[in-house]
Design a protein around this motif. Structure first.
Motif, short mmCIF file in Angstrom:
data_model
loop_
_atom_site.label_atom_id
_atom_site.label_comp_id
_atom_site.label_asym_id
_atom_site.label_seq_id
_atom_site.Cartn_x
_atom_site.Cartn_y
_atom_site.Cartn_z
N UNK A 334 -8.15 -6.57 8.85
CA UNK A 334 -6.86 -6.04 8.43
C UNK A 334 -6.00 -5.77 9.66
N UNK A 335 -4.78 -6.29 9.65
CA UNK A 335 -3.86 -6.07 10.77
C UNK A 335 -2.57 -5.41 10.27
N UNK A 336 -2.00 -4.58 11.16
CA UNK A 336 -0.73 -3.92 10.86
C UNK A 336 0.32 -4.21 11.93
N UNK A 337 1.59 -3.95 11.57
CA UNK A 337 2.71 -4.34 12.46
C UNK A 337 3.91 -3.43 12.14
N UNK A 338 4.64 -3.04 13.16
CA UNK A 338 5.89 -2.32 12.96
C UNK A 338 7.01 -3.05 13.71
N UNK A 339 8.16 -3.15 13.09
CA UNK A 339 9.34 -3.63 13.80
C UNK A 339 10.42 -2.55 13.70
N UNK A 340 11.34 -2.61 14.58
CA UNK A 340 12.43 -1.62 14.72
C UNK A 340 11.95 -0.34 15.39
N UNK A 341 10.88 0.27 14.87
CA UNK A 341 10.32 1.49 15.47
C UNK A 341 8.79 1.43 15.35
N UNK A 342 8.11 2.14 16.24
CA UNK A 342 6.66 2.21 16.14
C UNK A 342 6.26 3.21 15.06
N UNK A 343 4.94 3.33 14.82
CA UNK A 343 4.48 4.28 13.81
C UNK A 343 2.97 4.31 13.74
N UNK A 344 2.49 5.00 12.74
CA UNK A 344 1.05 5.12 12.54
C UNK A 344 0.68 4.59 11.15
N UNK A 345 -0.56 4.10 11.07
CA UNK A 345 -1.19 3.84 9.78
C UNK A 345 -2.13 5.01 9.53
N UNK A 346 -1.88 5.75 8.44
CA UNK A 346 -2.44 7.08 8.27
C UNK A 346 -3.94 7.08 8.01
N UNK A 347 -4.60 8.07 8.57
CA UNK A 347 -6.03 8.28 8.36
C UNK A 347 -6.33 8.54 6.88
N UNK A 348 -7.55 8.16 6.47
CA UNK A 348 -8.11 8.43 5.14
C UNK A 348 -7.45 7.65 4.02
N UNK A 349 -6.17 7.32 4.14
CA UNK A 349 -5.47 6.62 3.06
C UNK A 349 -5.20 5.15 3.40
N UNK A 350 -5.58 4.71 4.58
CA UNK A 350 -5.47 3.29 4.93
C UNK A 350 -6.86 2.69 4.76
N UNK A 351 -6.98 1.73 3.86
CA UNK A 351 -8.30 1.21 3.50
C UNK A 351 -8.30 -0.31 3.40
N UNK A 352 -9.52 -0.87 3.36
CA UNK A 352 -9.72 -2.32 3.32
C UNK A 352 -10.97 -2.55 2.48
N UNK A 353 -10.91 -3.48 1.51
CA UNK A 353 -12.06 -3.74 0.65
C UNK A 353 -12.18 -5.24 0.36
N UNK A 354 -13.36 -5.63 -0.13
CA UNK A 354 -13.58 -7.02 -0.47
C UNK A 354 -14.90 -7.22 -1.21
N UNK A 355 -15.01 -8.37 -1.88
CA UNK A 355 -16.24 -8.69 -2.63
C UNK A 355 -16.31 -10.19 -2.87
N UNK A 356 -17.54 -10.70 -2.91
CA UNK A 356 -17.74 -12.10 -3.28
C UNK A 356 -17.59 -12.25 -4.78
N UNK A 357 -16.80 -13.23 -5.22
CA UNK A 357 -16.56 -13.40 -6.66
C UNK A 357 -17.03 -14.75 -7.17
N UNK A 358 -17.49 -15.61 -6.29
CA UNK A 358 -17.95 -16.92 -6.77
C UNK A 358 -18.54 -17.75 -5.67
#
Length: 358
Positions: A334-358
């Motif tokens: 998972x990658x993030x990006x900011x334009x115009x101004x910098x910032x943060x991707x917040x702790x605990x509420x920024x998540x990434x998930x996945x699963x094999x489906x076939x």
């Protein structure tokens, strides 16, 4: 008084008969041909080319040559000629070429396999049965087919297996070199399971079905859900991998929290998703973007998103979701990006998930 016996038609030695040894020897010859009768074949309709003395055959229907008119009779080659021996009801013959025992029922030669086999303790087909495996078969193919309606059946076919209680085991064991590689059935409960093993000692459930609800579970399917427990700072105009350094679950251990990426354990189709939550640094004018990246460089199609405009710190979220067909060893991050101004991707509420489906 007849000149021959009733059953085997053996010639009697008559009173005052000359050369009684001829009649006696003929009787012995017939007895030698019939006692413990074993024939070479039961289908030939013409005599074989080079018979050996004592050879016997059951003559097939439509016989020709020296056997013409001898259909179903026993032909004995003795003293350089074929001798015809008409069968009587109850004669038994072992067919050497087929390894079967026949009996003459008065009109033809039939197999001796009984129509019913009841209460047998052991049955071995091509092998020897024992107490551990009272029914054993060694063969290369087996067929079960339904009895048709024309034959008096229903056209259906059911193979039923039954166990005494729910806590018992019932299933099929699939082996290679007598090492169990898979189990299919009801083991320790009435829940249907398909389990596999590499060495026959440790088993993994590949599929499990709840018999009360029909709900299917794949307990060892590659799947994960991870999140970041710290605010990820991302500068302006730089795609940056988000530090997803914790997991809520991680079946098969396919997600590595140290490298913050998922590695496909096997080829297949996978579904991925992510949540990105904005946290302000110096300005709410930051333009937040997110994407899923294959093997560190290729953006997965359909996984890109952006939110523009003013934000409220820790209130604006971006959701991503996409499917990808991966080969074993492919990575997704998972990658993030900011334009115009910098910032943060917040702790605990920024998540990434996945699963094999076939």
């Amino acid at each position: 008084m007849s000149d021959t016996t009733t059953n085997l038609l053996l010639p009697y030695i008559l009173a005052a008969q000359a050369q009684k040894h001829v009649t006696h020897n003929e009787t012995l010859r017939i007895l030698d041909g019939l006692v413990h009768l074993s024939v070479l074949d039961r289908d030939l309709t013409a005599p074989p080319g080079s018979p050996a003395d004592g050879d016997r055959c059951i003559v097939g229907s439509g016989a020709t040559g020296d056997w013409a008119g001898w259909d179903l009779n026993v032909a004995l080659w003795t003293d350089g000629v074929w001798l015809r021996l008409p069968p009587r009801t109850g004669w038994r013959a072992w067919v050497e070429g087929e390894g079967v025992l026949l009996v003459f029922d008065g009109s033809g030669w039939v197999g001796t396999t009984p129509e019913e086999l009841q209460n047998m303790a052991l049955l071995g087909l091509g092998t020897t049965a024992d107490a551990s495996n009272p029914f054993s078969a060694k063969l290369n193919a087996a067929l079960w087919t339904a009895k048709t309606v024309a034959e008096g059946g229903t056209g259906d076919l059911f193979y039923t297996m039954n166990k005494e209680a729910a806590g018992d085991d019932l299933g099929l064991t699939l082996q290679t070199g007598f090492v169990t590689k898979a189990l299919v059935g009801l083991f320790g409960s009435d829940r249907f399971r398909l389990a596999v093993s590499a060495g026959g000692s440790t088993f993994f459930d590949g599929l499990s079905v709840d018999n009360a609800t029909g709900i299917i579970d794949q307990p060892h399917l590659p799947r994960f859900k991870g999140y970041t427990n710290y605010d990820n700072y991302v500068s302006v105009d730089t795609w940056t991998k988000i530090g997803i350094n914790n997991t809520e679950y991680n079946d098969q251990g396919a997600f590595d929290a140290a490298s913050n990426r998922f590695t496909a354990p096997v080829d297949g189709a996978y579904l991925f998703g992510a949540t990105l939550l904005f946290k302000v640094n110096s300005s709410t004018a930051a333009r937040m973007r997110g994407r899923l990246v294959l093997n560190g460089s290729d953006e997965i199609r359909g996984s890109y998103g952006e939110i523009s405009g003013a934000h409220v710190s820790e209130a604006t979220a971006l959701w991503l979701q996409s499917m990808a067909v991966l080969q074993e060893g492919d990575t997704v991050e998972l990658q993030g990006y900011f334009r115009a101004q910098d910032g943060f991707f917040a702790a605990d509420h920024t998540s990434f998930w996945g699963a094999k489906i076939g």
